[in-house]
Design a protein around this motif. Structure first.
Motif: not given
Lengths: 456, 456
Positions: A353-358, A399-415, A337-341
């Protein structure tokens, strides 16, 4: 669909045509194809092999045959042209537009290509083709045709009409005339509408519009498509570095580019590594699919290795194994989802270009909301509905699921952003590569969280 | 990119414009936007809110303003028009083409829509708009504009030229004239090129071409796009059931349709349930993403339940847990590849439906090859490279993987075909729904194979 010629393409017709080809029944072929749009005949021939198709084309007008061949899909055409002699191919190329001619030449081995060019009678066509073959296929130069109608700024309307008459045979579709100076530098355009409505003696200089959008030969085809789409153009003139008018791109070719890009993206997202279709042979289909499957397999083996580190933990708490699919699936879904957006955002080529930090902050916020909601649902369900008495473990999974959602969002955005920075197609980030990486990372996070909780 | 007006869109310009709006510096706005293509101004205004944009538009020509508004993206325009009075919107709609006008009216609440229509002066425009509003938005009727130039079959060329002169203001882009009889029944077309090259007294009946491709009002927009693409058309006439000419669709609108369909498909494949963009607000982004994430979550919980049945087995043979990711990932990858190939095949609308049995046989063959290759690789690696002494178990994983590849290929092939049969978008089969289903099925197969081998 056509008013005049209702050509109904049916399986029955296909079978009768097959029979007619076998029996060399030329009358049947000519009669049933009389007045039919060449694009429809091309669609029929997609179902036949080269030899049979050649028999059909040989029995039609050369002009129709040329159109049929330029309408064929690239793969079919490649096979198809193998049964033709260079001289025969040259006959077709004489007739069709130079951009289609150059495409065909590009599909043909160099040796035969040279023979074809040597067989061409029309010298202007030869120079057009040689010019076009110099450009990269996926640039404006590779897309353009040399056929166009230009008017000198010093002409009058009647001279334009004369030029249209002179070129009427070569240039099938005319939307407007491009206005140039004595050195062929593009100055503007004048529409056919204006020419019709103006007096014969009117000077072009008085009626032409300077507002013409043009593209340069080296512009990438995706950018040409975006430009024509933005400004609603049906044709765009192509200029070289000196601003000299060298060709014209029409919208039909750009529509094909847009469709191709979309298909490529679907293939990348699905882990298919070359352009395949359902009716390709087993070898082609396998070759396109196996590489990514093997890649995914190694990912899976790496995942096994990761879990292997925690084998002792699983022996003690078997519940760990139960939630592996949940963690992996959610990580995968969030990542795609994240990468698709982001990919869509990059494709729409927003000028600013959007500001990367924002950008990352916003992604983080969405991830926080998603992570909290999903975490609570898992906690609730595993506690109340399911019969796992182990309440502690429900908290750990949550808790693990919460961490995985954060991590996957980050990876999906940055990649995709990183891929784009290095001029790699960002759509790769929504394919098996990122899913596999996310799977392994997600597993690692999950198992580490478990261990931290239990301090096993 | 334009020859005359080099409009460089920069962050600096954006900031200066923002300041100019605050300071009500009308001169700056008018000077910097003089001669700029309205599509470029629209791109600038995408970055501003409704009130600021209105200030800019109010200080430009109404004709430019109308063009800007019809070029805006739908979402932006919706917000944007909220700050305009119905009478102001009516002024814009008077100017733009009826198809764009109808699109705008469709985006506006019914009450305001009626006020706008009541404020329109041009009666012909009103009747055009009311006619267009009757059609479904995603059909040919919803795409077409009423503006077109038609010629009666009994006219001469000079009468056609007169008609072009009369309509020149209303119909911006003219590619050809449609030829009709006294009852407006579409008979054919005549190109502007032919009109220019013919003598004034020539009869249209003698020069028109009967070979005109038309579409019917109720044809779906995707099919309209496919038709225009197949026959390389820049405009297509629309007829009603009686064959009467009722409108015209131009390629620019179809290009937008093609792009939209591709974007929708990407969203469906990525598990995003509505049209979102990166710059939408948190609520919209979350609403689009959470449903599929929750769906996937329940899939994961179901997976946990499935593994739960085999918890005893895992306690005995911990290795089972290690290969859960491998099985899931491979099943997912194979399923998406298979469905993607079918979806593409369905989208290319090949006229001849493949024989379903033949289709499945081929899929089975490809799956067999993939399954065998992957099975052997896993066997080899887990035996030689990795340090699992349990050779038996490597065989079990290998067999299970083979079964999962076959099953996922079958599911990935059948699901899109079934969806398509029931008129549901087959692209759904490459989205989270099928991945989740495949995950659970794959897990089940794996664990059953394990149990069969060990007869635990």
């Amino acid at each position: 669909m056509t008013v005049s010629t209702q050509f109904e393409l049916s399986k029955e017709y296909l079978e009768r045509l097959k029979l007619a080809i076998e029996e060399k029944n030329v009358d049947f072929i000519r009669e049933t194809m009389e007045g039919v749009n060449p694009a429809d005949i091309s669609a029929v021939l997609e179902e036949f092999d080269g030899v049979d198709s050649k028999y059909v084309v040989d029995n039609l007008d050369t002009a129709i045959g040329a159109q049929i061949i330029s309408d064929l899909e690239e793969d079919t055409r490649k096979d198809f042209l193998k049964v033709f002699e260079p001289g025969e191919i040259a006959q077709f190329i004489e007739i069709i537009d130079s951009d289609d001619g150059a495409d065909i030449l590009n599909e043909i081995p160099v040796k035969i290509r040279e023979k074809i060019i040597a067989s061409l009678d029309n010298e202007e066509k030869v120079s057009h083709l040689l010019d076009l073959l110099r450009y990269e296929e996926d640039t404006a130069g590779g897309l353009m045709a040399k056929e166009l109608i230009k008017a000198n700024i010093n002409w009058t309307v009647i001279q334009c009409i004369e030029e249209i008459r002179r070129q009427a045979e070569n240039v099938e579709k005319i939307y407007s005339m491009y206005v140039v100076d004595d050195r062929d530098k593009l100055l503007g355009r004048v529409s056919l509408k204006k020419i019709i409505l103006s007096d014969d003696k009117t000077k072009i200089a008085d009626i032409y519009s300077e507002d013409v959008i043009s593209v340069q030969t080296f512009m990438e085809e995706a950018e040409v498509a975006a430009t024509m789409q933005k400004y609603d153009l049906v044709a765009v003139p192509v200029v070289n570095l000196q601003g000299k008018l060298v060709g014209r791109i029409t919208i039909d070719d750009v529509v094909d580019v847009i469709t191709e890009i979309a298909e490529q993206e679907r293939q990348i997202m699905s882990g298919i590594s070359e352009d395949v279709e359902e009716d390709d042979n087993l070898w082609v289909l396998t070759r396109a699919r196996l590489p990514w499957l093997i890649f995914g397999l190694f990912g899976g083996l790496l995942g096994a290795k990761v879990i292997g580190f925690f084998e002792g933990d699983i022996k003690k708490i078997t519940e760990i194994a139960l939630f592996i699919p949940l963690i992996m699936a959610t990580g995968g879904n969030v990542g795609i989802q994240s990468s698709s957006i982001i990919v869509q955002s990059l494709a729409s080529r927003s000028v600013f270009e959007e500001n990367t930090v924002k950008r990352l902050l916003k992604v983080l916020l969405v991830a926080l909301i998603n992570g909290i909601v999903l975490g609570i649902i898992v906690l609730g369900i595993s506690y109340w509905i399911m019969d796992w008495q182990n309440v502690d473990f429900a908290v750990v999974v949550s808790v693990a699921l919460f961490c995985v959602v954060l991590l996957a969002s980050f990876m999906g955005t940055v990649t995709p952003l990183l891929l784009n920075r290095f001029n790699i197609n960002p759509a790769l980030a929504s394919g098996p590569f990122i899913t596999t990486a996310n799977d392994i990372l997600g597993l690692g996070v999950y198992l580490v969280v478990v261990r931290l909780f239990y301090a096993i």
